[in-house]
Motif scaffolding. Structure first.
Motif, PDB file in Angstrom:
ATOM      1  N   GLU A 192       7.467   0.260   6.835  1.00 48.32           N
ATOM      2  CA  GLU A 192       6.939   1.219   6.290  1.00 48.32           C
ATOM      3  C   GLU A 192       8.118   2.129   5.588  1.00 48.32           C
ATOM      4  O   GLU A 192       9.210   2.381   6.409  1.00 48.32           O
ATOM      5  CB  GLU A 192       6.416   2.368   7.383  1.00 48.32           C
ATOM      6  N   THR A 244       0.819  -1.177   0.251  1.00 52.28           N
ATOM      7  CA  THR A 244      -0.010   0.069   0.005  1.00 52.28           C
ATOM      8  C   THR A 244       0.946   1.372   0.061  1.00 52.28           C
ATOM      9  O   THR A 244       2.152   1.252   0.382  1.00 52.28           O
ATOM     10  CB  THR A 244      -0.943  -0.057   1.314  1.00 52.28           C
ATOM     11  N   HIS A 245       0.404   2.347  -0.496  1.00 48.10           N
ATOM     12  CA  HIS A 245       1.036   3.489  -0.360  1.00 48.10           C
ATOM     13  C   HIS A 245       0.721   4.665   0.759  1.00 48.10           C
ATOM     14  O   HIS A 245       1.433   5.647   0.841  1.00 48.10           O
ATOM     15  CB  HIS A 245       0.866   4.179  -1.567  1.00 48.10           C
ATOM     16  N   ASP A 246      -0.557   4.412   1.308  1.00 52.94           N
ATOM     17  CA  ASP A 246      -0.849   5.304   2.275  1.00 52.94           C
ATOM     18  C   ASP A 246      -1.360   4.482   3.634  1.00 52.94           C
ATOM     19  O   ASP A 246      -2.761   4.159   3.529  1.00 52.94           O
ATOM     20  CB  ASP A 246      -1.759   6.031   1.810  1.00 52.94           C
ATOM     21  N   PRO A 247      -0.593   4.159   4.578  1.00 52.85           N
ATOM     22  CA  PRO A 247       0.905   4.446   4.562  1.00 52.85           C
ATOM     23  C   PRO A 247       1.878   3.539   3.605  1.00 52.85           C
ATOM     24  O   PRO A 247       1.131   2.595   3.034  1.00 52.85           O
ATOM     25  CB  PRO A 247       1.085   3.942   6.179  1.00 52.85           C
ATOM     26  N   ALA A 248       3.047   3.860   3.239  1.00 52.08           N
ATOM     27  CA  ALA A 248       3.991   3.410   2.477  1.00 52.08           C
ATOM     28  C   ALA A 248       4.300   1.949   2.977  1.00 52.08           C
ATOM     29  O   ALA A 248       5.201   1.916   3.818  1.00 52.08           O
ATOM     30  CB  ALA A 248       4.642   4.061   1.947  1.00 52.08           C
TER      31      ALA A 248
END
Length: 216
Positions: free
Chosen positions: A156, A53-57
């Motif tokens: 992260e 995922t990018h959000d969070p990374a």
């Protein structure tokens, strides 16, 4: 078209492994560096790896430790320090990455054996390999224990380095040809990422219009 079915409940660990690494392809390779609490550097490649995922990374790395449940250096260092750096492996880095895959004892510095020059990390203490086209500095987000000697480490991403010749910083665009990344296949096989093609996903109205034109 015929397909062969495999019941994973009827297979042993090795049989499942062989089928999975031959099916889930290509897999990106994470060449991970860590520092032990004693300050010694460690490096090892892992192909059970991807971004989640990018959000969070968040990135994920699957680590298999020793059968007696002892941690391998990478897993132990991450557990103790909470920090690691993931390097993307390109074609030029393959031979040195393979040296880092050798099962050396903890007294051996894989980076020195492979002749890899490093600099200290910026957001983490783990070293950054200068020859890598990209490096993701990570802090441990969570560890999932999925077996007696297996765990999934979620990290992260707190910082990213990309080779300047492979990125347009003003547009946040990474040149994937310039990255020249390699991927892992089954057995001892690897693949290159230079053979690429593009497909742009259509909006629903574009798809509907296309069907309408095809039906005329």
């Amino acid at each position: 078209m015929e397909h062969t079915h495999f019941d994973f409940g009827a297979l042993n660990e090795r049989e499942r492994y062989k089928l999975l690494i031959g099916t889930v392809i290509p897999r990106p390779i994470a060449l991970i560096t860590t520092l032990g609490t004693d300050g010694k550097a460690n490096a090892g490649p892992f192909s059970f790896f991807n971004v989640l995922t990018h959000d969070p990374a968040i990135i994920a790395v699957g680590v298999e430790n020793y059968a007696d449940m002892r941690f391998k250096d990478t897993a132990r260092n991450i557990r103790e320090t909470g920090e690691f750096t993931v390097h993307i492996v390109d074609q030029a880095l393959v031979d040195q990455m393979e040296i880092c895959a050798i099962k050396f004892g903890p007294e051996i510095d894989e980076l020195a054996e492979a002749g890899l020059e490093t600099v200290p990390g910026h957001a983490v203490r783990s070293p950054r390999i200068l020859a890598a086209p990209a490096a993701l500095e990570c802090k441990r987000y969570m560890t999932l224990e999925v077996g007696k000697a297996r765990e999934i480490i979620l990290g992260e991403v707190v910082g990213l380095y990309v080779r300047s010749s492979a990125v347009d910083a003003s547009k946040l665009h990474i040149d994937q040809h310039a990255m020249d990344a390699v991927g892992r296949l089954g057995g001892h096989s690897y693949t290159r990422t230079q053979d690429q093609f593009e497909i742009k996903t259509q909006a629903p109205e574009q798809w509907a219009e296309g069907k309408k034109i095809a039906a005329q």
